[in-house]
Scaffold this active site. Structure first.
Site, PDB file in Angstrom:
ATOM      1  N   TYR A 199       0.862  -1.180   0.000  1.00 35.50           N
ATOM      2  CA  TYR A 199       0.000   0.000   0.000  1.00 35.50           C
ATOM      3  C   TYR A 199       0.902   1.235   0.000  1.00 35.50           C
ATOM      4  O   TYR A 199       1.853   1.342   0.772  1.00 35.50           O
ATOM      5  CB  TYR A 199      -0.938   0.045   1.221  1.00 35.50           C
ATOM      6  CG  TYR A 199      -1.428   1.454   1.428  1.00 35.50           C
ATOM      7  CD1 TYR A 199      -2.350   1.994   0.541  1.00 35.50           C
ATOM      8  CD2 TYR A 199      -0.889   2.267   2.415  1.00 35.50           C
ATOM      9  CE1 TYR A 199      -2.732   3.317   0.637  1.00 35.50           C
ATOM     10  CE2 TYR A 199      -1.274   3.594   2.522  1.00 35.50           C
ATOM     11  CZ  TYR A 199      -2.190   4.109   1.628  1.00 35.50           C
ATOM     12  OH  TYR A 199      -2.549   5.429   1.723  1.00 35.50           O
ATOM     13  N   HIS A 248      -3.091  -0.037   6.607  1.00 36.68           N
ATOM     14  CA  HIS A 248      -4.163  -0.111   5.616  1.00 36.68           C
ATOM     15  C   HIS A 248      -4.976  -1.396   5.753  1.00 36.68           C
ATOM     16  O   HIS A 248      -5.364  -2.015   4.760  1.00 36.68           O
ATOM     17  CB  HIS A 248      -3.587   0.026   4.197  1.00 36.68           C
ATOM     18  CG  HIS A 248      -4.447   0.851   3.295  1.00 36.68           C
ATOM     19  ND1 HIS A 248      -5.277   0.297   2.357  1.00 36.68           N
ATOM     20  CD2 HIS A 248      -4.620   2.184   3.187  1.00 36.68           C
ATOM     21  CE1 HIS A 248      -5.912   1.259   1.705  1.00 36.68           C
ATOM     22  NE2 HIS A 248      -5.533   2.408   2.197  1.00 36.68           N
TER      23      HIS A 248
HETATM   24  C1  GCO Z   1      -4.602   7.464   3.616  1.00 42.02           C
HETATM   25  C2  GCO Z   1      -5.453   6.471   2.922  1.00 42.02           C
HETATM   26  C3  GCO Z   1      -5.732   6.679   1.472  1.00 42.02           C
HETATM   27  C4  GCO Z   1      -6.763   5.683   0.988  1.00 42.02           C
HETATM   28  C5  GCO Z   1      -7.540   6.234  -0.175  1.00 42.02           C
HETATM   29  C6  GCO Z   1      -8.619   5.271  -0.635  1.00 42.02           C
HETATM   30  O1  GCO Z   1      -4.298   7.215   4.760  1.00 42.02           O
HETATM   31  O2  GCO Z   1      -4.322   8.488   3.025  1.00 42.02           O
HETATM   32  O3  GCO Z   1      -5.286   5.191   3.375  1.00 42.02           O
HETATM   33  O4  GCO Z   1      -4.612   6.671   0.664  1.00 42.02           O
HETATM   34  O5  GCO Z   1      -6.172   4.486   0.686  1.00 42.02           O
HETATM   35  O6  GCO Z   1      -8.089   7.431   0.157  1.00 42.02           O
HETATM   36  O7  GCO Z   1      -9.179   5.708  -1.812  1.00 42.02           O
HETATM   37 MG    MG Z   2      -4.983   5.411   5.550  1.00 40.85          MG
END
Ligand code: GCO
Ligand code: MG
Length: 448
Positions: A199, A248
């Site tokens: 992620y 995540h």
């Molecule tokens: C963060 C988030 C985002 C999300 C995204 C989903 O902490 O900024 O996890 O990156 O993954 O907004 O669409």
């Molecule tokens: Mg997040």
């Protein structure tokens, strides 16, 4: 004075001979009360759908019957954007046209209850579009930025965290150092897992054996890598920078528990989304077993989810996504509620929040005492071309632009240059915000 007498005074029937003068007084009182801002009515509602940086941003525009008085609201749910547009145009618009634009709380409650079944991301985002547009209208009419309507500044600007991401650990460390040089005191670090879909970072080159053709993710490999990253960050960047990390929600709860314990030695500012909302009961175990500060909430829809975590002291930072929760109206209550329990705010602020949503986050950051930190998003030039007046960054602090309402104007012509894309032409296959499907080695699908 008793209420009964006050009514008599107002209609001039109190105390015989003084009735006439009381009546005059009453008229003055009434006309005085009526002075001030005229009450605008909602005349029209439409949606501006634009994707200047590839992410589908949804903005609701509410026009009033007063010349030149309108407002913009954020209704961005990039993964299901078309449904939010329909919810606004087909359900909320007919409900609201003709009603007062200056009864924000009442309008929110009306919209919220109007579907009977509620609390879902599509409907909440649609309500947020209306709600935040009404706050914009209120500010524009008063000639004040929204944070002033919330009680004014508790601080000059919002301390932000920026993202340092990369496929390799050295890349992340270098990027973090650059961000610190730019003035950031808080940095979120994410690294790719070789050959896997991490992620917030690239995958990195490596062959991984798997039983399918799609990107792969393995929790244990991710955890080993994340620990190496944090070790390297502390070693190279020192103790002074505040480090953050976003899990995540990709790992099973027991592994999250181990991770929270293992990262204690790195003294994180927070560990984000260690488990998913479905595993909410695990927060008690997390709290009992580790001292790592926990941030949670970007996936939450409703008070049912955040209330117990806050009231039972199980999280430290609240990461709610303002439009996902239904707009400024519920979030300002949420901030006040959190303050009573010592929980600080860290409103969700990635690229799939429109600049209007970012401005709303910032209004809360400035006006709420229990502000923690703000996730920073560097607005791409094309986003700034559409949205004039985006909040600005200086030395790691985010500043409001001080204009009335959200202080943002939308260039509709520019917005139209960047449409969502059409299904028919095959431009809309990325239903899932661009991630697509991710599976474990054996083919088990996992959450994003
Ligand atoms: C963060 C988030 C985002 C999300 C995204 C989903 O902490 O900024 O996890 O990156 O993954 O907004 O669409
Ligand atoms: Mg997040």
């Amino acid at each position: 004075m008793k209420r009964r007498d006050f009514v008599k005074l107002l209609n001039g029937s109190l105390l015989g001979s003084t009735a006439v003068s009381s009546g005059l007084f009453a008229q003055k009182a009434v006309s005085k009360a009526r002075r001030g801002m005229p009450s605008p009515r909602i005349q029209d509602i439409d949606v501006i759908a634009t994707a200047p940086a590839g992410l589908r941003l949804t903005v609701v525009r509410v026009r009033t019957d007063q010349d030149g008085l309108y407002g913009y609201g954020c209704a961005t749910f990039t993964q299901r954007a078309d449904l939010v547009v329909a919810a606004v145009e087909r359900y909320l618009k007919p409900l609201l046209v003709g009603r007062p634009a200056d009864r924000i709380e009442d309008t929110w409650q009306l919209c919220y209850g109007s579907s009977y079944w509620r609390n879902g991301p599509v409907l909440n985002n649609a309500i947020s579009g209306i709600d935040t547009a009404l706050w914009d209208i209120c500010g524009r009419q008063a000639g004040l930025p929204v944070y002033r309507l919330l009680g004014g500044k508790c601080r000059e600007a919002a301390d932000c965290y920026a993202h340092a991401s990369g496929a390799e650990i050295e890349d992340v460390v270098d990027r973090a150092r650059q961000l610190m040089d730019e003035g950031f005191r808080h940095v979120r670090v994410q690294v790719g897992v070789p050959g896997m879909a991490g992620y917030g970072s690239g995958a990195g080159a490596a062959a991984v054996t798997k039983l399918h053709e799609e990107p792969v993710f393995e929790p244990a490999a991710y955890i080993r890598r994340a620990l190496d990253l944090l070790e390297a960050c502390r070693e190279s960047l020192g103790d002074k920078v505040e480090l953050l990390h976003d899990v995540h929600e990709r790992i099973p709860p027991t592994l999250a528990l181990q991770l929270a314990k293992d990262v204690e030695r790195f003294r994180l500012f927070f560990l984000e989304d260690p488990v998913s909302p479905e595993d909410i009961r695990w927060f008690r175990h997390l709290r009992n077993h580790s001292t790592t500060p926990i941030a949670m909430g970007e996936l939450f829809n409703s008070p049912h989810e955040w209330t117990p975590l806050i009231a039972e002291g199980l999280i430290d930072f609240l990461r709610v996504h303002l439009s996902q929760a239904g707009g400024l109206t519920p979030c300002r209550k949420l901030a006040a509620f959190s303050e009573l329990f010592g929980v600080r705010t860290a409103w969700h602020g990635p690229g799939d929040v429109s600049p209007i949503g970012h401005a709303a986050n910032l209004a809360l950051d400035l006006a709420c005492h229990n502000f923690g930190v703000q996730e920073y998003y560097r607005f791409p030039e094309r986003v700034k071309e559409v949205f004039d007046g985006c909040p600005t960054l200086e030395n790691g602090y985010l500043y409001a632009n001080e204009s009335p309402g959200w202080g943002i104007e939308i260039d509709e012509k520019a917005a139209k240059k960047y449409p969502y894309g059409s299904f028919e032409k095959g431009e809309r296959l990325d239903y899932n915000g661009g991630w697509g499907v991710i599976r474990r080695r054996d083919g088990t699908v996992i959450k994003q």
